[in-house]
Design an enzyme around this catalytic site. Structure first.
Site, short mmCIF file in Angstrom:
data_model
loop_
_atom_site.label_atom_id
_atom_site.label_comp_id
_atom_site.label_asym_id
_atom_site.label_seq_id
_atom_site.Cartn_x
_atom_site.Cartn_y
_atom_site.Cartn_z
N ASP A 162 -102.12 37.62 -45.40
CA ASP A 162 -101.01 36.87 -44.82
C ASP A 162 -99.64 37.39 -45.25
O ASP A 162 -98.63 37.04 -44.65
CB ASP A 162 -101.15 35.35 -45.07
CG ASP A 162 -101.26 35.00 -46.53
OD1 ASP A 162 -101.26 35.91 -47.38
OD2 ASP A 162 -101.36 33.78 -46.83
N ARG A 163 -99.59 38.24 -46.27
CA ARG A 163 -98.29 38.78 -46.70
C ARG A 163 -98.09 40.20 -46.20
O ARG A 163 -99.07 40.90 -45.93
CB ARG A 163 -98.21 38.83 -48.23
CG ARG A 163 -98.20 37.47 -48.86
CD ARG A 163 -98.01 37.59 -50.35
NE ARG A 163 -97.86 36.25 -50.91
CZ ARG A 163 -97.37 35.99 -52.11
NH1 ARG A 163 -97.00 36.99 -52.89
NH2 ARG A 163 -97.25 34.76 -52.53
N SER A 208 -105.56 34.67 -52.52
CA SER A 208 -104.44 35.42 -51.95
C SER A 208 -104.19 36.73 -52.68
O SER A 208 -105.05 37.60 -52.72
CB SER A 208 -103.20 34.53 -51.94
OG SER A 208 -102.16 35.16 -51.25
N HIS A 209 -103.02 36.85 -53.30
CA HIS A 209 -102.61 38.12 -53.90
C HIS A 209 -103.03 38.21 -55.37
O HIS A 209 -102.70 39.19 -56.03
CB HIS A 209 -101.09 38.23 -53.81
CG HIS A 209 -100.41 36.98 -54.27
ND1 HIS A 209 -100.35 35.85 -53.48
CD2 HIS A 209 -99.83 36.67 -55.43
CE1 HIS A 209 -99.75 34.89 -54.16
NE2 HIS A 209 -99.42 35.36 -55.34
N ASP A 254 -105.54 38.36 -48.85
CA ASP A 254 -106.10 37.64 -47.70
C ASP A 254 -105.35 37.92 -46.40
O ASP A 254 -105.60 37.27 -45.39
CB ASP A 254 -106.14 36.13 -47.98
CG ASP A 254 -104.76 35.55 -48.20
OD1 ASP A 254 -103.88 36.29 -48.68
OD2 ASP A 254 -104.54 34.37 -47.89
N ASP A 279 -101.49 41.68 -48.40
CA ASP A 279 -102.07 41.17 -49.64
C ASP A 279 -103.57 40.89 -49.49
O ASP A 279 -104.18 41.19 -48.46
CB ASP A 279 -101.33 39.92 -50.12
CG ASP A 279 -101.65 38.70 -49.28
OD1 ASP A 279 -101.93 38.86 -48.08
OD2 ASP A 279 -101.62 37.58 -49.83
N LYS A 318 -98.80 32.42 -42.33
CA LYS A 318 -98.04 33.66 -42.25
C LYS A 318 -99.02 34.78 -41.90
O LYS A 318 -100.23 34.63 -42.10
CB LYS A 318 -97.28 33.93 -43.52
CG LYS A 318 -98.10 33.95 -44.77
CD LYS A 318 -97.18 33.90 -45.98
CE LYS A 318 -97.99 33.77 -47.26
NZ LYS A 318 -97.49 32.73 -48.14
C1 G1P Z 1 -95.95 31.72 -53.90
C2 G1P Z 1 -94.71 32.05 -53.11
C3 G1P Z 1 -94.61 31.12 -51.92
C4 G1P Z 1 -95.88 31.22 -51.08
C5 G1P Z 1 -97.10 30.99 -51.95
C6 G1P Z 1 -98.38 31.23 -51.18
O1 G1P Z 1 -95.90 30.39 -54.35
O2 G1P Z 1 -93.57 31.96 -53.91
O3 G1P Z 1 -93.48 31.47 -51.15
O4 G1P Z 1 -95.86 30.29 -50.04
O5 G1P Z 1 -97.08 31.86 -53.07
O6 G1P Z 1 -98.47 32.55 -50.72
P1 G1P Z 1 -95.43 30.00 -55.84
O7 G1P Z 1 -96.30 30.78 -56.79
O8 G1P Z 1 -94.01 30.46 -55.95
O9 G1P Z 1 -95.59 28.52 -55.91
ZN ZN Z 2 -101.97 35.66 -49.24
#
Ligand code: G1P
Ligand code: ZN
Length: 553
Positions: free
Chosen positions: A291-292, A123-124, A289, A287, A386
């Site tokens: 989704d954000r 992801s990010h 991948d 981000d 998302k």
């Molecule tokens: C974080 C975000 C959460 C999101 C997840 C995946 O998780 O806070 O809302 O669903 O990334 O993108 P966390 O690191 O807080 O567990």
């Molecule tokens: Zn992501």
């Protein structure tokens, strides 16, 4: 259809593991570890083997495979394709260059009635040999698999003694085509086409094109991650935005050394462009991948909790939602801004634990149409993840129809519904022991806190959030420590489930001002008393040794 990429017949191997891996428990979104950990021989294979054993319908089924282009993506696709063939997958759908955003993967799974998908992304989190890698397993509804499946995958890894893989030449992924790997058909498709077609069904592309071809100035930052090709095709190709609208649009294995997280800290170039200058009307970033999303107007940052509320209030302006919404859901730490809109519209509103998987049941059951999280995630029933670009297109649709600025949309919203001042403070990479000790200490104090004074108010409720799924009645406990104050303000503490270094403490702060109140304060000032009160209560600075958060949203 071309024959197998290998001239010699493929050989099926069962590879023995000297010992099972014990650190493959999936977190909030799949298995996420450093690239170095994933470089451990058989590490990726172990998790994939367990996943292919547990996911229902793999033998004879269709599987979707792709990733965000980070370091390790292409090699992992080759490995997983050969393992899928060894597990009897009938049809594998993957993409040119292995590029597939998380939302596009969710769509492909649904469109092709696949049994699920394997999405390669952290992801990010940063990528590259020194960054992170990840594997997410999605199910047949296109969304993250439920805890029953992720728990079973983890259990399987703990006693795994071997995995099955085909020995075969690499698949050519440089262009679309069909191939066979023994009994398995492999379709290499363009990863953007189907997603772009879906967006065209939800939004009025003629209207958006008129906006983007006019004097509306839009900057999109793909942060050298997966959305570059999607954004270039949709915004510049199909909607006619000027060339250069998409910045950092070429996916790079290390995201250009950046941190592909669309927030004010990590997407600072775009933030500076919009918040410190007047050259642009609208800015957005996604981000790693895809989704954000982060939404910016001229000198205006849209808090993600507010973004969900705005989309809910304006949903019928988009053709895909013209008939109205079934309901809306938000994760617990997300502000109650959407709740206020839902109440005004007479819509059901649900509060779920953090993580997208909890929205899946509500979406599948038709109980909600929109959902979102404070962590820059918004989505709808069009897929089961998302969706960053979807949110950007939704905002463009609202701006095109209402013909006003982002700041005007926000001011109008707050004047109608009141404003939820909101901020999240992240303390990243704290020593695990210190973070857990801090958290347990506050958790232990909760029962005694009710009725106590806090930031000049009284604590009305103090608990560790538990959720009973309204659809299948499953219970998820330990989802975050909540302090609700008697004026509706709130502080929440959580430990991240996605970090890979030490622990990350998240502090969520929220305070509501009605339409008649002061609507234009700086959120950090509006929340200052909550910020110092939670620091005193949880001893955050003292116990983390950090005098300020790593990231403030
Ligand atoms: C974080 C975000 C959460 C999101 C997840 C995946 O998780 O806070 O809302 O669903 O990334 O993108 P966390 O690191 O807080 O567990
Ligand atoms: Zn992501």
């Amino acid at each position: 259809m071309t024959p197998s990429p290998s001239d010699s017949p493929a050989v099926l191997h069962t590879v023995a593991l000297a010992q099972p891996f014990t650190d493959q428990k999936p977190g909030t979104s799949g298995l996420r570890k450093s690239s170095q950990r994933f470089a451990t021989p058989h590490y990726l294979e172990s998790f994939v083997e367990a996943s292919l054993r547990v996911l229902p319908g793999v033998a004879g089924g269709t599987l979707v495979l792709g990733g965000d282009g980070r370091f390790g993506n292409l090699a992992a696709i080759q490995t997983i394709a050969r393992m899928a063939a060894a597990h009897g997958v009938a049809r594998l759908i993957t993409t040119t260059g292995g590029i597939l955003s998380t939302p596009a993967a969710s769509h492909l799974i649904r469109q092709h009635q696949a049994v699920g998908g394997v999405i390669l992304s952290a992801s990010h989190n940063p990528g590259g040999p020194e960054g992170d890698f990840g594997v997410k397993i999605n199910g047949a509804n296109g969304g993250p698999t439920p805890e029953s499946i992720t728990d079973a995958i983890y259990e399987t890894t703990l006693s795994l003694d071997s995995y099955r893989i085909l020995e075969a030449a690499p698949l050519p992924l440089d262009q679309p085509g069909s191939h066979v790997l023994e009994e398995m058909t492999v379709e290499v498709i363009d990863g953007v086409d189907d997603y772009a077609a879906l967006m065209r069904r939800l939004f009025d592309f003629d209207r958006l094109a008129a906006l983007l071809k006019g004097d509306f100035r839009f900057a999109f930052d793909a942060l050298h991650a997966v959305t570059g090709p999607y954004a270039a095709r949709i915004f510049e190709g199909q909607l006619g935005a000027p060339a250069g609208t998409v910045r950092n649009g070429v996916p790079l294995e290390d995201f250009g050394g950046g941190h592909p997280d669309p927030n004010l800290t990590y997407a600072h170039d775009l933030a500076a462009l919009l918040l410190e200058g007047d050259a642009y009307d609208f800015g957005a970033a996604c981000d790693g991948d895809g989704d954000r999303n982060m939404i910016l107007g001229r000198r205006c940052f849209v808090n993600p909790s507010d973004s969900l509320a705005v989309l809910t209030a304006n949903a019928t302006l988009a053709p895909g939602y013209a008939e109205g919404l079934a309901g809306v859901a938000r994760s617990m730490p997300t502000s109650a801004a959407a709740d206020v809109v839902a109440k005004a519209l007479g819509l059901p509103c649900f509060e779920t634990p953090t993580g997208w998987k909890f929205f899946g049941n509500l979406l599948d059951a038709g109980r909600i149409t929109l959902c979102g999280e404070e962590s820059f995630g918004t989505g709808s029933n069009h897929i089961r993840e998302k969706d960053g670009l979807w949110a950007v297109l939704f905002w463009l649709q609202i701006l095109a129809v209402r013909n006003c600025s982002v700041a005007e949309v926000m001011t109008d919203h707050w004047q109608r519904y009141g404003r939820h001042y909101y901020s999240r403070h992240d303390y990243e990479a704290i020593a695990s022991d210190a973070a857990h000790a801090l958290y347990s200490r506050v958790k232990g104090q909760l029962p005694a806190l009710v009725g106590e004074r806090f930031a000049g108010r009284s604590i009305a409720l103090a608990d560790d959030f538990a959720y009973t799924d309204p659809v299948d009645a499953s219970v998820s406990e330990g989802q975050g420590l909540r302090l609700l104050l008697d004026d509706g303000s709130r502080v929440v503490l959580r430990l991240s489930g996605t970090g890979t270094q030490g622990a990350t403490l998240r502090v969520y702060l929220e305070s509501y001002v009605p339409p008649s109140g002061a609507l234009n304060q700086d959120p950090q000032l509006a929340l200052a008393d909550l910020i110092s009160a939670i620091d005193a209560l949880a001893e955050i600075k003292e116990r983390t040794g950090m005098d300020r958060p790593t990231v403030i949203t």
